[in-house]
Design an enzyme around this catalytic site. Structure first.
Site, short mmCIF file in Angstrom:
data_model
loop_
_atom_site.label_atom_id
_atom_site.label_comp_id
_atom_site.label_asym_id
_atom_site.label_seq_id
_atom_site.Cartn_x
_atom_site.Cartn_y
_atom_site.Cartn_z
N GLU A 152 0.80 -1.23 0.00
CA GLU A 152 0.00 0.00 0.00
C GLU A 152 0.84 1.28 0.00
O GLU A 152 0.69 2.15 0.86
CB GLU A 152 -0.96 -0.01 1.19
CG GLU A 152 -1.88 -1.22 1.17
CD GLU A 152 -2.76 -1.34 2.40
OE1 GLU A 152 -2.67 -0.51 3.30
OE2 GLU A 152 -3.55 -2.30 2.45
N ASN A 193 2.13 -5.17 -3.17
CA ASN A 193 0.78 -5.57 -2.80
C ASN A 193 -0.07 -4.34 -2.50
O ASN A 193 0.37 -3.44 -1.77
CB ASN A 193 0.88 -6.46 -1.55
CG ASN A 193 -0.40 -7.20 -1.22
OD1 ASN A 193 -0.98 -7.87 -2.07
ND2 ASN A 193 -0.82 -7.12 0.04
N HIS A 229 -10.16 -6.55 -1.65
CA HIS A 229 -11.16 -6.39 -0.58
C HIS A 229 -12.37 -5.72 -1.24
O HIS A 229 -12.41 -4.49 -1.40
CB HIS A 229 -10.60 -5.52 0.55
CG HIS A 229 -9.51 -6.19 1.31
ND1 HIS A 229 -9.70 -7.35 2.03
CD2 HIS A 229 -8.19 -5.87 1.47
CE1 HIS A 229 -8.57 -7.72 2.61
NE2 HIS A 229 -7.63 -6.84 2.27
N GLU A 259 -5.76 -11.08 -0.91
CA GLU A 259 -6.55 -10.85 0.31
C GLU A 259 -8.04 -10.82 0.00
O GLU A 259 -8.80 -10.04 0.58
CB GLU A 259 -6.11 -9.53 0.98
CG GLU A 259 -4.63 -9.46 1.29
CD GLU A 259 -4.23 -8.22 2.08
OE1 GLU A 259 -5.10 -7.59 2.69
OE2 GLU A 259 -3.03 -7.90 2.10
N ASP A 261 -11.77 -10.85 -0.16
CA ASP A 261 -13.02 -11.02 0.59
C ASP A 261 -14.04 -10.06 -0.02
O ASP A 261 -13.68 -9.07 -0.66
CB ASP A 261 -12.86 -10.84 2.11
CG ASP A 261 -12.23 -9.52 2.54
OD1 ASP A 261 -12.22 -8.55 1.75
OD2 ASP A 261 -11.75 -9.45 3.68
O1 LIG Z 1 -6.11 -3.94 16.98
C1 LIG Z 1 -5.34 -4.47 15.95
C2 LIG Z 1 -6.20 -4.78 14.77
O2 LIG Z 1 -6.76 -3.60 14.23
C3 LIG Z 1 -5.40 -5.47 13.71
O3 LIG Z 1 -6.25 -5.81 12.65
C4 LIG Z 1 -5.61 -6.25 11.49
C5 LIG Z 1 -5.44 -5.11 10.54
O4 LIG Z 1 -4.88 -5.59 9.32
C6 LIG Z 1 -5.65 -6.61 8.68
O5 LIG Z 1 -4.97 -7.03 7.55
C7 LIG Z 1 -4.84 -6.04 6.53
C8 LIG Z 1 -6.14 -5.94 5.76
O6 LIG Z 1 -6.02 -5.14 4.63
C9 LIG Z 1 -4.83 -4.91 3.95
O7 LIG Z 1 -4.88 -3.55 3.88
C10 LIG Z 1 -3.52 -5.31 4.59
O8 LIG Z 1 -2.58 -5.70 3.62
C11 LIG Z 1 -3.73 -6.42 5.61
O9 LIG Z 1 -2.53 -6.62 6.34
C12 LIG Z 1 -5.80 -7.81 9.60
O10 LIG Z 1 -6.63 -8.77 8.98
C13 LIG Z 1 -6.43 -7.38 10.89
O11 LIG Z 1 -6.47 -8.47 11.81
O12 LIG Z 1 -4.81 -6.66 14.24
C14 LIG Z 1 -3.91 -6.42 15.32
C15 LIG Z 1 -4.66 -5.75 16.43
O13 LIG Z 1 -3.77 -5.43 17.47
#
Ligand SMILES: O[C@@H]1[C@@H](O)[C@H](O[C@@H]2CO[C@@H](O[C@@H]3CO[C@@H](O)[C@H](O)[C@H]3O)[C@H](O)[C@H]2O)OC[C@H]1O
Length: 420
Positions: A152, A193, A229, A259, A261
């Protein structure tokens, strides 16, 4: 009395579905892909039913740690490295015989404050970034199919996101990150990515500019990860995605959906679930249609652990399995795109899933239109004033002006650049 042959006939109509049913990964591999995979997170692994399904290689041939390899997890204070959580997931992948996508090295988010709010100079941040990459990639050397080296780095309009690395190093933090990762593990595939690069537009063009930038520096970049996403009903069409993938692979890199979803405004309805199935199918079919799309990773497989509800208020139900680990219509949509046979176990009918995999022959015809400027870039001219040293016309070792004012900024195959 029901005759035996009647029962046999009835069974015959059902058995092919049951006995020939293949999982997502099996079907993906049969289509020539390397994997179908899922993200996961450490806290989820104590859920035995969840873990059993995650470890089912019929469905998942690859896993990605959702958080365990990010900077705040691996280097919470400077030069103190922690691999406990990441190792759990890396070991799980090895035990299961699954590929590991490693995620992520240089990202503006989930940075420890010593990085994001540090008192840096160009040289000190560059040294810290290289030290981080070298340590983490060396620790996982030989275990990662791929690394998301940079995550990003772009704004929606395709310009560079104003993160700490860009502020102190300039755009060259990107090729330097890739070169550093390559030195630490020459066999890992190195990816850029990002999200909202799944159809043509300014941001996708920006990602292509990054691929060319890294290549022009002579550093290795192997792939582009399209996060995907998505939102139900607003997902780019299959043909838009197919065309977009071709624009990336034309640059000589592989691609993957990293990723995936597809969220919806809650509550879910059968109509939304049917549309979600179609949307999943279209995206997976776009990957199937491009020989250099190596695989698809969903950002966790179950609504039970999806990141969506806590990130997007009022939205959820984004995964192919529901919160009870029951397959949704989306599962059969993905399987249809992969040419697999439905198991018949999803919670509602797949009748609304359309077959949209006919454009498999669309490949990389636009390849040459975007690669002719491989040794030339004009990105520095006028747009990088104020960004110190690296990444400008007048980069590392160049003692001339720090912006290109008299011509086009050209990179030679090392760290130097000139106004020519
Ligand atoms: O409180 C935090 C919590 O907010 C954190 O959440 C993660 C945030 O990143 C998520 O992955 C990203 C999703 O979208 C893309 O932009 C990125 O490339 C990804 O890395 C992840 O799924 C969440 O779990 O988790 C840690 C906590 O301490």
């Amino acid at each position: 009395m029901v005759h035996f042959s009647t029962i046999a006939l009835a069974l015959a109509s059902v058995l092919p579905q049951l006995t020939n049913a293949s999982g997502l990964n099996t079907a993906a591999v049969a289509k020539g892909k390397l994997y179908f995979g899922s993200a996961t997170d450490n806290s989820e692994l104590t859920d035995t039913a969840y873990l059993a399904q995650l470890s089912n290689t019929d469905d998942f041939g690859q896993i990605t740690p959702g958080n365990a390899q990010k900077w705040d997890a691996t280097e919470p204070s400077q030069n103190t490295f922690s691999y406990t959580k990441g190792d759990v997931i890396a070991n799980l992948a090895a035990t299961n015989g699954q590929k590991l996508r490693c995620h992520t090295l240089v990202w503006y988010s989930q940075l420890p404050s010593w990085v994001s709010s540090g008192s840096w100079t160009n040289a000190t941040l560059l040294a810290a970034m290289k030290n981080h990459i070298t340590n983490v990639v060396t620790h996982y050397k030989g275990k990662c199919y791929a690394w998301d080296v940079a995550n990003e780095a772009l704004n929606e309009d395709g310009t560079y996101r104003d993160n700490v690395f860009y502020q102190y190093i300039g755009e060259a933090y990107l090729p330097i990150a890739f070169a550093t990762a390559a030195a630490a593990d020459p066999d890992a595939k190195l990816y850029y990515n990002d999200y909202n690069i799944e159809s043509a537009g300014s941001k996708a063009t920006g990602a292509q500019r990054i691929v060319k930038l890294v290549q022009q520096y002579g550093a290795k970049i192997d792939g582009v990860g399209l996060q995907a996403h998505f939102i139900v009903g607003s997902t780019p069409s299959q043909s838009a995605q197919t065309t977009n993938l071709a624009a990336f692979t034309a640059l000589g890199v592989e691609v993957a959906y990293t990723e995936l979803d597809i969220r919806m405004t809650l509550p879910s309805t059968s109509a939304l679930l049917a549309q979600q199935s179609t949307d999943y199918q279209n995206t997976v079919a776009a990957c199937v249609a491009n020989a250099k799309c190596v695989g698809v990773t969903i950002w966790d497989y179950t609504d039970k652990y999806s990141w969506v509800p806590s990130t997007f208020s009022g939205q959820g139900a984004a995964c192919p399995w529901d919160a009870n680990l029951v397959k949704k219509p989306a599962y059969d949509g993905i399987l249809a795109a992969l040419g697999g046979t439905a198991s018949g176990t999803s919670t509602s009918s797949t009748a609304t899933v359309t077959s949209t995999t006919t454009s498999a022959t669309t490949t990389t015809t636009s390849a040459t239109t975007t690669t002719t400027s491989a040794t030339t870039t004009t990105t520095s001219s006028g747009s990088t004033t104020g960004v110190p040293l690296y990444g400008q016309c007048g980069g590392l070792g160049w003692t001339g002006s720090t912006t290109c004012t008299s011509g086009t900024c050209k990179y030679s195959n090392d760290w130097y650049s000139q106004c020519l």
